[in-house]
Design an enzyme around this catalytic site. Structure first.
Site, PDB file in Angstrom:
ATOM      1  N   HIS A 158     -63.583 -24.999  25.237  1.00 60.24           N
ATOM      2  CA  HIS A 158     -62.838 -24.268  24.194  1.00 60.24           C
ATOM      3  C   HIS A 158     -63.600 -24.382  22.867  1.00 60.24           C
ATOM      4  O   HIS A 158     -64.717 -23.928  22.764  1.00 60.24           O
ATOM      5  CB  HIS A 158     -61.411 -24.835  24.132  1.00 60.24           C
ATOM      6  CG  HIS A 158     -60.430 -24.066  23.310  1.00 60.24           C
ATOM      7  ND1 HIS A 158     -60.638 -22.812  22.813  1.00 60.24           N
ATOM      8  CD2 HIS A 158     -59.171 -24.415  22.892  1.00 60.24           C
ATOM      9  CE1 HIS A 158     -59.572 -22.413  22.133  1.00 60.24           C
ATOM     10  NE2 HIS A 158     -58.674 -23.360  22.151  1.00 60.24           N
ATOM     11  N   HIS A 168     -65.848 -15.618  28.814  1.00 58.79           N
ATOM     12  CA  HIS A 168     -64.551 -15.734  28.138  1.00 58.79           C
ATOM     13  C   HIS A 168     -63.461 -15.335  29.122  1.00 58.79           C
ATOM     14  O   HIS A 168     -63.645 -14.434  29.924  1.00 58.79           O
ATOM     15  CB  HIS A 168     -64.499 -14.793  26.916  1.00 58.79           C
ATOM     16  CG  HIS A 168     -63.440 -15.154  25.938  1.00 58.79           C
ATOM     17  ND1 HIS A 168     -62.133 -14.784  26.090  1.00 58.79           N
ATOM     18  CD2 HIS A 168     -63.493 -15.885  24.801  1.00 58.79           C
ATOM     19  CE1 HIS A 168     -61.424 -15.256  25.078  1.00 58.79           C
ATOM     20  NE2 HIS A 168     -62.221 -15.923  24.272  1.00 58.79           N
ATOM     21  N   ASP A 216     -68.651 -18.626  19.932  1.00 58.76           N
ATOM     22  CA  ASP A 216     -69.331 -19.911  19.732  1.00 58.76           C
ATOM     23  C   ASP A 216     -70.843 -19.814  19.850  1.00 58.76           C
ATOM     24  O   ASP A 216     -71.550 -20.761  19.513  1.00 58.76           O
ATOM     25  CB  ASP A 216     -68.809 -20.924  20.759  1.00 58.76           C
ATOM     26  CG  ASP A 216     -67.351 -21.250  20.493  1.00 58.76           C
ATOM     27  OD1 ASP A 216     -66.515 -21.002  21.369  1.00 58.76           O
ATOM     28  OD2 ASP A 216     -67.054 -21.712  19.375  1.00 58.76           O
TER      29      ASP A 216
HETATM   30  C1  SDX Z   1     -63.348 -20.171  23.077  1.00 58.05           C
HETATM   31  O1  SDX Z   1     -59.152 -18.359  24.943  1.00 58.05           O
HETATM   32  C2  SDX Z   1     -59.725 -18.084  23.813  1.00 58.05           C
HETATM   33  O2  SDX Z   1     -59.411 -17.114  23.137  1.00 58.05           O
HETATM   34  C3  SDX Z   1     -60.762 -19.079  23.383  1.00 58.05           C
HETATM   35  C4  SDX Z   1     -61.538 -18.745  22.112  1.00 58.05           C
HETATM   36  C5  SDX Z   1     -60.661 -18.774  20.913  1.00 58.05           C
HETATM   37  O3  SDX Z   1     -61.017 -18.127  19.909  1.00 58.05           O
HETATM   38  O4  SDX Z   1     -59.652 -19.533  20.916  1.00 58.05           O
HETATM   39  O5  SDX Z   1     -62.142 -17.463  22.249  1.00 58.05           O
HETATM   40  C6  SDX Z   1     -62.635 -19.760  21.851  1.00 58.05           C
HETATM   41  O6  SDX Z   1     -62.932 -21.103  23.686  1.00 58.05           O
HETATM   42  C7  SDX Z   1     -64.526 -19.364  23.530  1.00 58.05           C
HETATM   43  C8  SDX Z   1     -65.112 -19.886  24.881  1.00 58.05           C
HETATM   44  C9  SDX Z   1     -66.044 -21.056  24.543  1.00 58.05           C
HETATM   45  N1  SDX Z   1     -66.444 -21.731  25.773  1.00 58.05           N
HETATM   46  C10 SDX Z   1     -67.723 -21.641  26.231  1.00 58.05           C
HETATM   47  O7  SDX Z   1     -68.578 -20.914  25.737  1.00 58.05           O
HETATM   48  C11 SDX Z   1     -68.014 -22.531  27.418  1.00 58.05           C
HETATM   49  C12 SDX Z   1     -68.839 -21.748  28.455  1.00 58.05           C
HETATM   50  N2  SDX Z   1     -67.959 -20.700  28.997  1.00 58.05           N
HETATM   51  C13 SDX Z   1     -67.318 -21.035  30.286  1.00 58.05           C
HETATM   52  O8  SDX Z   1     -66.920 -22.381  30.379  1.00 58.05           O
HETATM   53  C14 SDX Z   1     -66.237 -19.988  30.623  1.00 58.05           C
HETATM   54  O9  SDX Z   1     -66.757 -18.750  30.397  1.00 58.05           O
HETATM   55  C15 SDX Z   1     -64.904 -20.058  29.933  1.00 58.05           C
HETATM   56  C16 SDX Z   1     -64.305 -21.430  29.957  1.00 58.05           C
HETATM   57  C17 SDX Z   1     -65.012 -19.600  28.525  1.00 58.05           C
HETATM   58  C18 SDX Z   1     -63.984 -19.134  30.689  1.00 58.05           C
HETATM   59  O10 SDX Z   1     -63.830 -19.712  31.960  1.00 58.05           O
HETATM   60  P1  SDX Z   1     -63.254 -18.851  33.139  1.00 58.05           P
HETATM   61  O11 SDX Z   1     -61.980 -18.233  32.724  1.00 58.05           O
HETATM   62  O12 SDX Z   1     -63.312 -19.616  34.417  1.00 58.05           O
HETATM   63  O13 SDX Z   1     -64.358 -17.718  33.175  1.00 58.05           O
HETATM   64  P2  SDX Z   1     -64.226 -16.413  33.924  1.00 58.05           P
HETATM   65  O14 SDX Z   1     -62.940 -16.265  34.651  1.00 58.05           O
HETATM   66  O15 SDX Z   1     -64.594 -15.353  32.959  1.00 58.05           O
HETATM   67  O16 SDX Z   1     -65.377 -16.653  35.016  1.00 58.05           O
HETATM   68  C19 SDX Z   1     -65.775 -15.613  35.794  1.00 58.05           C
HETATM   69  C20 SDX Z   1     -66.936 -16.148  36.612  1.00 58.05           C
HETATM   70  C21 SDX Z   1     -66.658 -17.484  37.279  1.00 58.05           C
HETATM   71  O17 SDX Z   1     -67.391 -17.460  38.482  1.00 58.05           O
HETATM   72  P3  SDX Z   1     -66.535 -17.297  39.862  1.00 58.05           P
HETATM   73  O18 SDX Z   1     -65.709 -18.518  39.984  1.00 58.05           O
HETATM   74  O19 SDX Z   1     -65.741 -15.999  39.704  1.00 58.05           O
HETATM   75  O20 SDX Z   1     -67.637 -17.199  40.928  1.00 58.05           O
HETATM   76  O21 SDX Z   1     -68.085 -16.379  35.766  1.00 58.05           O
HETATM   77  C22 SDX Z   1     -68.486 -17.731  35.835  1.00 58.05           C
HETATM   78  C23 SDX Z   1     -67.305 -18.511  36.370  1.00 58.05           C
HETATM   79  O22 SDX Z   1     -67.768 -19.633  37.110  1.00 58.05           O
HETATM   80  N3  SDX Z   1     -68.787 -18.149  34.484  1.00 58.05           N
HETATM   81  C24 SDX Z   1     -69.951 -18.643  34.066  1.00 58.05           C
HETATM   82  C25 SDX Z   1     -69.812 -18.854  32.697  1.00 58.05           C
HETATM   83  N4  SDX Z   1     -68.581 -18.494  32.323  1.00 58.05           N
HETATM   84  C26 SDX Z   1     -67.939 -18.068  33.427  1.00 58.05           C
HETATM   85  N5  SDX Z   1     -71.100 -18.921  34.742  1.00 58.05           N
HETATM   86  C27 SDX Z   1     -72.107 -19.422  33.974  1.00 58.05           C
HETATM   87  N6  SDX Z   1     -72.052 -19.639  32.642  1.00 58.05           N
HETATM   88  C28 SDX Z   1     -70.918 -19.367  31.974  1.00 58.05           C
HETATM   89  N7  SDX Z   1     -70.838 -19.582  30.662  1.00 58.05           N
END
Ligand code: SDX
Length: 389
Positions: free
Chosen positions: A229, A270, A328
């Site tokens: 997050h 995201h 971020d």
């Molecule tokens: C913030 O919710 C909000 O609004 C949050 C925020 C706010 O203003 O409050 O926007 C702020 O938290 C932004 C996010 C910051 N976090 C990061 O940058 C950390 C890296 N990102 C990942 O951890 C991930 O993208 C999340 C946590 C942000 C989202 O996680 P999800 O919901 O599991 O991601 P998704 O459903 O979009 O994933 C789809 C696929 C998945 O693969 P499958 O399980 O479908 O095979 O994409 C993959 C994920 O594993 N994936 C990634 C990835 N993010 C998602 N693979 C590699 N690198 C990544 N960064």
């Protein structure tokens, strides 16, 4: 799989799924605060105007703006006893650990306005939190580097006052760089609110029990701390430093695609945006401007970030998964260019997000709400008897 759980009617009735504050269209990359696009607010408003908009639903007129700004900027000092409060922490404590503790402890100092059923008390605490977050954040930084706390100044605007409290010292005059102040104000705006993200949902759920707003914001700070997050901005910088050179980017991209590798491309992806995070675009534009102004256009980490973004946006896996840079990805590069230490990045995020947290808290408490009570999908053992002795 992605933290899906069912809401029972009780939880829905806390209005935790209904709000008039922020609208996001994840597929189109649209973010509106009370109907205003984030790009327009970032270009035309300042952070305190955005706070007023989030809290009260409309942009302030000149008189409302002057009154609100005076209220915020004339309550920026914290109780002097909070200064001694810091002495209980190690100097090398993570700044977010101190923020969680000190913000929660404000309830011990401002107990004269904790009756959440009193509209006036709700107003006072909402303003006090926006007033005091920069002061506490700057105190956390000063404490970590062993310098004396700098008192807030009423002759500076919100962002300039924060930079002054962060970087001034008693030995010489500190002049706030207006480009840095403008960039910091934009960073606060870009982080101000984002609908029902993990930390805002935490604030609402905590608030639905009737807990005081200082405790609710402290809970929000705790939730924001996680690297998935708000902690991601700090994690992006660590990742760029670990990549170290543009020649290593492809290897890290492959690691991010490997399901057996826990490595994630920090600052990418995201839960809601399946398009470019509109905040990331504005952040990137300001990063370019500030780095130019500060003579850091050749920042090697910026070059790695831009190359990484280019490769990732063209990579089939990231395109198929709709993974784009989020807020971020560039914020850390901008903050680092401004001399903010990495450990303070999530504190800055919490500072900006205080406006959204307290606006959501106020929207719920002002309305008809019930205690939140999420239900789960039970997958454990069915009923069974204890073995006879
Ligand atoms: C913030 O919710 C909000 O609004 C949050 C925020 C706010 O203003 O409050 O926007 C702020 O938290 C932004 C996010 C910051 N976090 C990061 O940058 C950390 C890296 N990102 C990942 O951890 C991930 O993208 C999340 C946590 C942000 C989202 O996680 P999800 O919901 O599991 O991601 P998704 O459903 O979009 O994933 C789809 C696929 C998945 O693969 P499958 O399980 O479908 O095979 O994409 C993959 C994920 O594993 N994936 C990634 C990835 N993010 C998602 N693979 C590699 N690198 C990544 N960064």
């Amino acid at each position: 799989k992605h933290g899906v759980f069912t809401y029972d009617p009780g939880f829905m009735s806390t209005a935790s799924c209904e709000s008039q504050i922020t609208f996001i269209d994840g597929n189109k990359g649209i973010l509106l605060h009370r109907g205003y696009p984030i790009e327009e607010l970032a270009d035309n408003a300042d952070y305190l105007e955005t706070c007023y908009l989030l809290l009260y639903g409309d942009l302030p007129n000149a008189e409302q703006k002057a009154k609100f700004n005076h209220s915020i900027m004339h309550h920026t000092m914290v109780h002097q006893q909070i200064h001694t409060f810091f002495n209980g922490f190690r100097r090398d404590s993570h700044p977010m650990a101190i923020m969680v503790a000190v913000v929660g402890a404000l309830a011990a100092f401002y107990h004269d306005s904790l009756d959440i059923n009193d509209q006036n008390h709700r107003e006072i605490t909402a303003h006090r939190l926006i007033s005091k977050m920069p002061t506490i954040a700057a105190m956390v930084y000063k404490y970590s580097i062993g310098q004396p706390f700098a008192y807030p100044r009423n002759d500076l605007d919100y962002a300039s006052n924060f930079l002054h409290m962060m970087f001034s010292n008693p030995c010489e005059e500190y002049k706030v760089n207006p480009v840095m102040a403008a960039a910091m104000d934009k960073i606060f705006i870009l982080h101000a609110d984002h609908e029902q993200n993990a930390s805002t949902s935490t604030v609402r759920l905590t608030g639905s029990t009737g807990a005081n707003p200082f405790a609710c914001i402290s809970a929000g700070i705790a939730a924001l701390w996680g690297p998935a997050h708000g902690g991601a901005n700090e994690a992006v910088l660590s990742m760029l430093e670990e990549i170290g050179d543009e020649s290593n980017i492809e290897a890290f991209i492959e690691r991010a695609k490997d399901k057996n590798d826990p490595f994630r491309l920090m600052g990418f992806g995201h839960r809601v945006y399946k398009n470019y995070d509109p905040r990331a675009k504005v952040m990137k534009a300001h990063a370019d401007e500030v780095l130019k102004e500060l003579g850091q256009v050749n920042d090697p980490l910026l070059k790695i970030a831009m190359k990484l973004e280019k490769i990732a946006l063209e990579d089939e896996y990231f395109v198929q998964k709709k993974l784009y840079p989020n807020v971020d990805f560039y914020s850390g590069i901008l903050l680092r260019a401004m001399g903010i230490p990495t450990s303070m990045f999530t504190v800055i995020f919490a500072l900006g997000r205080t406006a959204g947290w307290i606006a959501h808290w106020k929207e719920m408490i002002d309305g008809d709400y019930r205690i939140g009570r999420p239900r789960q999908l039970y997958t454990g053992a069915t009923e069974r008897q204890y073995p006879k002795k």
